[in-house]
Design a protein around this motif. Structure first.
Motif, PDB file in Angstrom:
ATOM      1  N   GLU A  89       5.309   5.682  -8.155  1.00  0.00           N
ATOM      2  CA  GLU A  89       4.929   6.512  -7.010  1.00  0.00           C
ATOM      3  C   GLU A  89       4.187   7.767  -7.465  1.00  0.00           C
ATOM      4  O   GLU A  89       3.161   8.144  -6.888  1.00  0.00           O
ATOM      5  CB  GLU A  89       6.178   6.879  -6.210  1.00  0.00           C
ATOM      6  CG  GLU A  89       5.877   7.545  -4.896  1.00  0.00           C
ATOM      7  CD  GLU A  89       7.104   7.652  -3.997  1.00  0.00           C
ATOM      8  OE1 GLU A  89       6.886   7.792  -2.780  1.00  0.00           O
ATOM      9  OE2 GLU A  89       8.250   7.603  -4.492  1.00  0.00           O
ATOM     10  N   ASP A  95      14.772  -4.926  -0.505  1.00  0.00           N
ATOM     11  CA  ASP A  95      14.448  -3.513  -0.324  1.00  0.00           C
ATOM     12  C   ASP A  95      13.653  -2.965  -1.508  1.00  0.00           C
ATOM     13  O   ASP A  95      12.774  -2.121  -1.342  1.00  0.00           O
ATOM     14  CB  ASP A  95      15.705  -2.676  -0.070  1.00  0.00           C
ATOM     15  CG  ASP A  95      16.754  -2.783  -1.170  1.00  0.00           C
ATOM     16  OD1 ASP A  95      16.722  -3.756  -1.941  1.00  0.00           O
ATOM     17  OD2 ASP A  95      17.605  -1.880  -1.256  1.00  0.00           O
ATOM     18  N   GLU A 141      10.113  -4.266  -1.055  1.00  0.00           N
ATOM     19  CA  GLU A 141       9.460  -3.535   0.038  1.00  0.00           C
ATOM     20  C   GLU A 141       9.064  -2.122  -0.379  1.00  0.00           C
ATOM     21  O   GLU A 141       7.986  -1.648  -0.033  1.00  0.00           O
ATOM     22  CB  GLU A 141      10.361  -3.491   1.279  1.00  0.00           C
ATOM     23  CG  GLU A 141      10.454  -4.819   2.000  1.00  0.00           C
ATOM     24  CD  GLU A 141       9.104  -5.381   2.402  1.00  0.00           C
ATOM     25  OE1 GLU A 141       8.246  -4.635   2.924  1.00  0.00           O
ATOM     26  OE2 GLU A 141       8.890  -6.591   2.178  1.00  0.00           O
ATOM     27  N   ARG A 142       9.928  -1.438  -1.124  1.00  0.00           N
ATOM     28  CA  ARG A 142       9.581  -0.078  -1.581  1.00  0.00           C
ATOM     29  C   ARG A 142       8.384  -0.137  -2.523  1.00  0.00           C
ATOM     30  O   ARG A 142       7.469   0.686  -2.427  1.00  0.00           O
ATOM     31  CB  ARG A 142      10.765   0.599  -2.265  1.00  0.00           C
ATOM     32  CG  ARG A 142      10.335   1.963  -2.811  1.00  0.00           C
ATOM     33  CD  ARG A 142      11.430   2.944  -3.023  1.00  0.00           C
ATOM     34  NE  ARG A 142      10.842   4.189  -3.523  1.00  0.00           N
ATOM     35  CZ  ARG A 142      11.220   4.789  -4.630  1.00  0.00           C
ATOM     36  NH1 ARG A 142      12.225   4.324  -5.334  1.00  0.00           N
ATOM     37  NH2 ARG A 142      10.632   5.895  -5.030  1.00  0.00           N
ATOM     38  N   LYS A 185       6.017  -2.285  -2.625  1.00  0.00           N
ATOM     39  CA  LYS A 185       4.826  -2.561  -1.817  1.00  0.00           C
ATOM     40  C   LYS A 185       4.391  -1.314  -1.044  1.00  0.00           C
ATOM     41  O   LYS A 185       3.204  -0.988  -0.983  1.00  0.00           O
ATOM     42  CB  LYS A 185       5.172  -3.699  -0.849  1.00  0.00           C
ATOM     43  CG  LYS A 185       4.022  -4.532  -0.415  1.00  0.00           C
ATOM     44  CD  LYS A 185       4.572  -5.778   0.263  1.00  0.00           C
ATOM     45  CE  LYS A 185       3.665  -6.203   1.377  1.00  0.00           C
ATOM     46  NZ  LYS A 185       4.158  -7.357   2.098  1.00  0.00           N
ATOM     47  N   SER A 186       5.370  -0.596  -0.477  1.00  0.00           N
ATOM     48  CA  SER A 186       5.040   0.564   0.360  1.00  0.00           C
ATOM     49  C   SER A 186       4.426   1.717  -0.439  1.00  0.00           C
ATOM     50  O   SER A 186       3.662   2.502   0.117  1.00  0.00           O
ATOM     51  CB  SER A 186       6.280   1.048   1.121  1.00  0.00           C
ATOM     52  OG  SER A 186       7.173   1.717   0.261  1.00  0.00           O
TER      53      SER A 186
END
Length: 115
Positions: free
Chosen positions: A62, A83, A86-87, A89-90
């Motif tokens: 990130e 989860d 998904e994190r 990817k986000s």
């Protein structure tokens, strides 16, 4: 650039990439080290483990992506929970590879991340 605290993964990555068009530009054993080295190395692609001593790979990815939005980061982990995926990817990572990995799988994800 390979970011993983396991010497075994480093050896596996070297074996899997031998004879391909890919080479390891740098090896980092922590998320903090990856953040420090990213700008200096300017890799085409980063493989990032999730669970490491200190900062985990998701947090490191990130930070790298905030500082370098064009970074191409592929998460590599044995923790492929929904989860976590998904994190990853986000925050903008380009792919996810399960450990243990094999050459065909890795090269496919690399090609997708670089396209």
């Amino acid at each position: 650039m390979v970011v993983d605290d396991s010497k075994l993964v480093r050896a596996q990555m070297e074996d899997v990439l031998a004879g391909t068009d890919y080479q390891i530009a740098a090896y980092c054993r922590s998320g903090e080290d990856a953040i420090k080295q990213y700008a200096e190395v300017a890799p085409d692609l980063v493989t990032m483990d999730i669970i490491m001593q200190g900062m985990d790979g998701l947090d490191a990815a990130e930070i790298i992506l905030k500082e370098h939005p064009d970074a191409r980061i592929v998460m590599i982990s044995s923790l492929a929970y929904g989860d976590t995926f998904e994190r990853a990817k986000s925050i903008g990572t380009k792919g996810f590879v399960d450990k243990p990995f094999h050459q065909e799988q890795l090269l496919k994800v690399f090609a997708e991340a670089l396209s």
